[in-house]
Design a protein around this motif. Sequence first.
Motif, PDB file in Angstrom:
ATOM      1  N   GLU A 170      64.090  32.327  78.098  1.00 12.01           N
ATOM      2  CA  GLU A 170      63.063  33.277  77.835  1.00 12.01           C
ATOM      3  C   GLU A 170      63.002  34.397  79.059  1.00 12.01           C
ATOM      4  OE1 GLU A 170      59.497  31.058  77.132  1.00 12.01           O
ATOM      5  OE2 GLU A 170      60.330  30.263  75.120  1.00 12.01           O
ATOM      6  N   ARG A 171      62.950  33.989  80.329  1.00 16.49           N
ATOM      7  CA  ARG A 171      62.699  34.789  81.174  1.00 16.49           C
ATOM      8  C   ARG A 171      63.808  35.941  81.307  1.00 16.49           C
ATOM      9  NH1 ARG A 171      59.112  33.918  85.358  1.00 16.49           N
ATOM     10  NH2 ARG A 171      57.945  31.628  85.200  1.00 16.49           N
ATOM     11  N   GLU A 216      63.644  38.266  78.543  1.00 19.11           N
ATOM     12  CA  GLU A 216      62.479  39.438  78.853  1.00 19.11           C
ATOM     13  C   GLU A 216      62.944  40.400  79.921  1.00 19.11           C
ATOM     14  OE1 GLU A 216      58.693  40.739  78.934  1.00 19.11           O
ATOM     15  OE2 GLU A 216      59.588  39.308  77.642  1.00 19.11           O
ATOM     16  N   GLN A 255      53.694  38.231  82.566  1.00 18.42           N
ATOM     17  CA  GLN A 255      54.032  38.829  81.621  1.00 18.42           C
ATOM     18  C   GLN A 255      53.167  39.762  81.034  1.00 18.42           C
ATOM     19  OE1 GLN A 255      55.493  36.218  78.589  1.00 18.42           O
ATOM     20  NE2 GLN A 255      57.088  35.310  79.820  1.00 18.42           N
ATOM     21  N   ARG A 270      65.013  42.847  77.956  1.00 17.56           N
ATOM     22  CA  ARG A 270      64.062  43.571  77.269  1.00 17.56           C
ATOM     23  C   ARG A 270      63.629  44.603  78.101  1.00 17.56           C
ATOM     24  NH1 ARG A 270      62.602  38.817  74.586  1.00 17.56           N
ATOM     25  NH2 ARG A 270      60.785  38.625  75.846  1.00 17.56           N
ATOM     26  N   TYR A 271      63.007  44.406  79.094  1.00 17.91           N
ATOM     27  CA  TYR A 271      62.852  45.408  80.416  1.00 17.91           C
ATOM     28  C   TYR A 271      64.050  46.296  80.729  1.00 17.91           C
ATOM     29  CZ  TYR A 271      58.142  43.631  81.639  1.00 17.91           C
ATOM     30  OH  TYR A 271      56.740  43.269  81.547  1.00 17.91           O
ATOM     31  N   GLN A 287      61.769  40.520  89.385  1.00 14.11           N
ATOM     32  CA  GLN A 287      62.289  39.676  88.465  1.00 14.11           C
ATOM     33  C   GLN A 287      63.575  38.835  88.862  1.00 14.11           C
ATOM     34  OE1 GLN A 287      61.365  38.956  85.826  1.00 14.11           O
ATOM     35  NE2 GLN A 287      59.514  40.518  85.623  1.00 14.11           N
TER      36      GLN A 287
END
Length: 509
Positions: free
Chosen positions: A75-76, A79, A169, A82-83, A108
């Motif tokens: 998930e990280r 994410e 988040q 997506r960033y 990140q």
Amino acid sequence: MSMIVMILLYLVCIGIGWLGRWLYGKLKLTSIEQKAIRLNQEAIRDAESKSKEILLEGRDKLLQEQLEQEREERERRAELQRYERRLQQKEENLDKVKDDLESIKAQQQDKEAKLEIRRKQIEENEAKWQKELEKVASMTGEEAKNLLLERMQTEARRDGQALISKIEQEAHAKADKTARDIIVTTIQRLATEVGSEVTVSSVSLPSDEMKGRIIGREGRNIRALETLTGVDIIIDDTPEAVVISCFDPIRKETARVSLERLVQDGRIHPARIEEVVTKVTKEVNRIAADEGEKVCFDLGFHNMSQETIRALGRLFYRTSYGQNVLSHSREVAVIAGMIAAEVGADVEIARRGGLLHDIGKGIVTESEANHAEMGADLAKRLGEDTRVVNAIHSHHGDVDPICIESTIVQIADAISAARPGARRESLDNYIKRLESLEEIAVSFEGVEKAFAVQAGRELRILVNADTVTDDNAKEIARGIAGRIEAELRYPGRIKVTIIREMRAVEYAR
């Protein structure tokens, strides 16, 4: 005799009774020992069965936790991807803050490194727990209670980490809005005047007769003045005025003041011209140094070297699209300090980097390096902080920033130069300059599209990968840069970027 026999019989009976009791006790003891052995064996089997169940349960828990950890990691990473896609979509509009967003990416990556460390810790804990569970057969009730408490603490930590991730988040989602608010607030808090950029100056004369005296016999006076000041003096049909032309603002100012004094004095000959030019040159340099010291004093910098102050002072006579370069540098320092204070960066480093970011424009040299490189070399030689040197060197994107203060200086430079009213250039001229850049690029064979970005500071060109090789792309870039230098007038320098992309397309029918 009969008494003796009775005694013997009595003794024999007692012996037989004692022997019987002994045999009975022996048999009973043996039965108890066998029962104890049997109970002990049953207890051992029960303990082994329970230990196996606990071991299996512990392994299941560890496996479940590992799977949960992997899911969180996926998930990280999703994410983070997506960033990255979001950053790519905003690149054209937020090019000036690209490095700031890259710092988020670095954070990140740092979090991924921390997750890797945590995963290793979990693996170490798993091995440790496995060894402890192997000894569970001899575990007491108190020890089992302590183990259960430890497991509950581990689960609580995992839930807390999930909550922290959710909060992070949400913070990232608010980062863009906060950055815009900071920039807008900084712009609103700042207002400066705009001057006009000229490369020529005119000097009024009391009469046209003075033009002949300025020229002198066989042109010796005007040649002496042009040689000593390094300018072009244009004497045309304009009544009672001469024009001084020079791209060096200090030499132009020196020539203007010198010519005005010569006209007032009336004595115009080579020796007098040399005397006046020498005196005015010292005065202009002193004024420049005073302006540099004034800016440093206003900003609270009391440890600047004299060489830095002189270079800053020379910026007082330079302009870029109507914006005085020294005022621009002071403005960038103020804006950088505001932003640094808002985001928690080093305010002193940001302000110092903002003030010195264009210091290379005030260096007198024959080097062909751009002002960012010359300014960085000067700052490094004078012992400035590494972050200040990097802020100077990277403010036009020539090198990557190494700290948040360098990124802040880039943003402050963009705000000062690009905010409404900062620079005086008509919309028609601005559009014409960008169109000229794109027209030059598309005139080369193999170029498909050209885009002028960053207010004309960069030209991005898409070429046909089928007809243009890598070597051809380099030649096209050099050719376009040469055409721009020869045909256009522009401040600073323009970056020409050739993009050659190969695409393979097939259709499934």
